[in-house]
Design an enzyme around this catalytic site. Structure first.
Site, short mmCIF file in Angstrom:
data_model
loop_
_atom_site.label_atom_id
_atom_site.label_comp_id
_atom_site.label_asym_id
_atom_site.label_seq_id
_atom_site.Cartn_x
_atom_site.Cartn_y
_atom_site.Cartn_z
N HIS A 261 35.29 2.36 -57.21
CA HIS A 261 34.79 3.14 -56.08
C HIS A 261 34.56 4.58 -56.52
O HIS A 261 35.31 5.11 -57.32
CB HIS A 261 35.80 3.11 -54.91
CG HIS A 261 35.16 3.45 -53.61
ND1 HIS A 261 35.01 4.75 -53.18
CD2 HIS A 261 34.62 2.65 -52.67
CE1 HIS A 261 34.39 4.72 -52.01
NE2 HIS A 261 34.14 3.48 -51.67
N ASP A 312 34.45 -4.56 -50.43
CA ASP A 312 33.62 -5.75 -50.52
C ASP A 312 34.32 -6.93 -51.17
O ASP A 312 33.86 -8.07 -51.03
CB ASP A 312 32.34 -5.43 -51.31
CG ASP A 312 31.47 -4.46 -50.54
OD1 ASP A 312 31.17 -4.74 -49.37
OD2 ASP A 312 31.12 -3.40 -51.10
N1 COA Z 1 33.24 -3.28 -63.19
C1 COA Z 1 33.37 -2.86 -64.46
N2 COA Z 1 33.38 -1.57 -64.81
C2 COA Z 1 33.25 -0.68 -63.83
C3 COA Z 1 33.11 -1.04 -62.49
C4 COA Z 1 33.12 -2.40 -62.18
N3 COA Z 1 32.99 -2.83 -60.92
N4 COA Z 1 33.03 0.07 -61.74
C5 COA Z 1 33.09 1.11 -62.56
N5 COA Z 1 33.22 0.66 -63.84
C6 COA Z 1 33.30 1.46 -65.03
C7 COA Z 1 31.90 1.85 -65.50
O1 COA Z 1 31.36 0.89 -66.37
C8 COA Z 1 32.16 3.17 -66.14
O2 COA Z 1 32.73 2.94 -67.42
P1 COA Z 1 32.32 3.90 -68.65
O3 COA Z 1 32.79 5.26 -68.25
O4 COA Z 1 33.07 3.28 -69.77
O5 COA Z 1 30.84 3.80 -68.77
C9 COA Z 1 33.23 3.79 -65.29
O6 COA Z 1 33.95 2.69 -64.71
C10 COA Z 1 32.70 4.65 -64.16
O7 COA Z 1 31.74 3.88 -63.44
P2 COA Z 1 30.50 4.45 -62.66
O8 COA Z 1 29.57 3.34 -62.35
O9 COA Z 1 29.96 5.63 -63.38
O10 COA Z 1 31.22 4.98 -61.36
P3 COA Z 1 30.50 5.39 -60.05
O11 COA Z 1 31.43 6.28 -59.34
O12 COA Z 1 29.13 5.89 -60.32
O13 COA Z 1 30.30 3.99 -59.30
C11 COA Z 1 30.57 2.11 -58.01
C12 COA Z 1 31.04 3.54 -58.24
C13 COA Z 1 31.18 1.59 -56.71
C14 COA Z 1 29.05 2.08 -57.87
C15 COA Z 1 31.01 1.25 -59.21
O14 COA Z 1 32.41 1.20 -59.27
C16 COA Z 1 30.43 -0.13 -59.15
O15 COA Z 1 29.28 -0.33 -59.57
N6 COA Z 1 31.16 -1.14 -58.60
C17 COA Z 1 30.64 -2.46 -58.45
C18 COA Z 1 29.75 -2.55 -57.24
C19 COA Z 1 30.53 -2.50 -55.95
O16 COA Z 1 31.52 -3.19 -55.79
N7 COA Z 1 30.03 -1.72 -55.01
C20 COA Z 1 30.63 -1.58 -53.70
C21 COA Z 1 31.24 -0.22 -53.54
S1 COA Z 1 32.16 -0.10 -52.04
#
Ligand code: COA
Length: 375
Positions: A261, A312
């Site tokens: 998140h 979710d």
């Molecule tokens: N699975 C695997 N790795 C994850 C992850 C996940 N669900 N969520 C974050 N990470 C990792 C990223 O790969 C990244 O790793 P790195 O620094 O080695 O590249 C790090 O954690 C940071 O992730 P990032 O995507 O930059 O964080 P964010 O704050 O931009 O994204 C979300 C937040 C919610 C978009 C992200 O956690 C995600 O894509 N989750 C899956 C989708 C989801 O469940 N969305 C509903 C949100 S309520």
């Protein structure tokens, strides 16, 4: 030159709001001053709508008034009805519903009225119409008659009645009602921010929530609940296979939907309730498979990646156990979040300033034009 902003506007305060608040370190979510742990399982979705849109938990008289308005407002008119056969069967439900939500303005008596009073009436109607439109979509694509709402039931129970064709038990209706409360608002998430940006141009309520539908659809936002269920269903055999699946996904550099998140650095407080509901439904339905798999996946992802489940993740096994088709999970999220989006549009219109941030230019400079035949 503008200062460099964090990627994805992380930690940037984009608006002031008195509707909800999140403390990502403590794992707290608050609706208008009430902790979600205090509200979940205690208030109905209708009470939650009153709290978000009208600012207070309702008295019985206020609740009765709102319930009557919601009942009066749920008929969505001829434009969305006429569109139904066209949108069913082409594209995903979220594409269809984005179109139907947009069409709701055509029959809305306040469509052209930009006053706050009209915003409030439109907000109530949209909350009432949203479950009806999703249920009508489901009935149309299955070739079924849409059951009439039961006047004795609330929004949650009526939706389950219309989707499954059967009146839910009191406990099942309560569980779904709690899901709607948990998903209702969440500060500056991508869809709410989209709605506020649109509203801030002094565009109308329907345009704002149509934009929000588009943002919610994406798998990094509301689309994740559907993706979680598809993931769980794709893991065959024993629950022990979850470990291999998770490691293979992470090794391949893929994200696991339903984890992580932007704001929460600890457990998402909504996940706490949804986990409990998933467990209860596993017992009630006598089918613990997806709950057990989810618990295992939660553990492996926490151990290997330090990531917690978000709203979710357990919503997937809960909705599945409630008999909701997987591709309607995100529309169900929208049924609930419509209450938050509309509350934010009202708040934006009450004290508006155009939202127009700056950008950091990364392209070339000092280019000079040459005629097309000399390039
Ligand atoms: N699975 C695997 N790795 C994850 C992850 C996940 N669900 N969520 C974050 N990470 C990792 C990223 O790969 C990244 O790793 P790195 O620094 O080695 O590249 C790090 O954690 C940071 O992730 P990032 O995507 O930059 O964080 P964010 O704050 O931009 O994204 C979300 C937040 C919610 C978009 C992200 O956690 C995600 O894509 N989750 C899956 C989708 C989801 O469940 N969305 C509903 C949100 S309520």
């Amino acid at each position: 030159m503008a200062e460099k902003s964090p990627r994805g506007l992380a930690d940037v305060v984009a608006a002031s709001t008195s509707i909800s608040d999140v403390d990502g370190r403590e794992g707290r979510l608050v609706y208008r001053g009430y902790d979600i742990h205090d509200l979940a399982g205690r208030i109905s979705f209708e009470e939650c709508v009153h709290l978000l849109q009208r600012g207070t938990l309702p008295t019985q008289a206020e609740l009765d008034e709102l319930t009557a308005e919601l009942t009066d407002g749920r008929q969505y008119g001829t434009a969305a009805s006429a569109l139904l056969p066209y949108v069913v069967g082409s594209g995903t439900p979220m594409e269809a519903l984005r179109t139907l939500v947009s069409a709701l303005s055509i029959d809305d008596p306040d469509a052209a009225d930009m006053s706050i009073e009209a915003d409030r009436r439109k907000a109530t109607r949209l909350v009432a119409q949203m479950p009806m439109v999703v249920a009508a979509y489901e009935a149309e694509r299955r070739g079924r008659e849409l059951a009439d709402p039961d006047p004795k039931l609330g929004i949650a129970a009526n939706f389950l009645l219309q989707i499954t064709g059967q009146s839910p038990s009191d406990r099942i209706a309560e569980i779904f009602d709690e899901c709607l409360v948990l998903h209702a608002d969440h500060t500056m998430n991508a869809s709410t921010f989209s709605a506020r940006v649109i509203a801030a141009t002094l565009s109308d309520m329907h345009s704002a929530v149509t934009g929000a539908m588009g943002a919610l659809r994406g798998p990094l936002h509301g689309g994740a609940n559907e993706a979680v269920m598809k993931t769980l269903m794709s893991i065959e055999g024993d629950v022990a296979n979850v470990d291999d699946f998770v490691r293979a996904e992470l090794d391949a550099g893929r994200k696991l939907m339903g984890f992580g998140h932007r704001v929460y650095k600890t457990e998402d407080p909504r996940a706490t309730h949804l986990r409990r509901m998933s467990e209860e439904l596993a017992e009630l339905t006598g089918n613990p498979r997806y709950y057990v798999m989810s618990r295992r996946m939660e553990q492996v992802v926490l151990d290997t990646k330090g990531l917690y489940p978000n709203v979710d993740f357990f919503a997937a096994s809960v909705y599945h156990a409630l008999g909701i088709p997987t591709d309607l999970f995100t529309p169900v999220f929208a049924i609930s979040r419509m209450s938050g989006w509309t509350a934010h549009v009202i708040e934006q219109h009450e004290d508006n300033r155009l939202i127009r941030p700056d950008s950091e230019y990364t392209g070339p400079r000092d280019q000079h034009w040459v005629p097309v035949d000399q390039r």
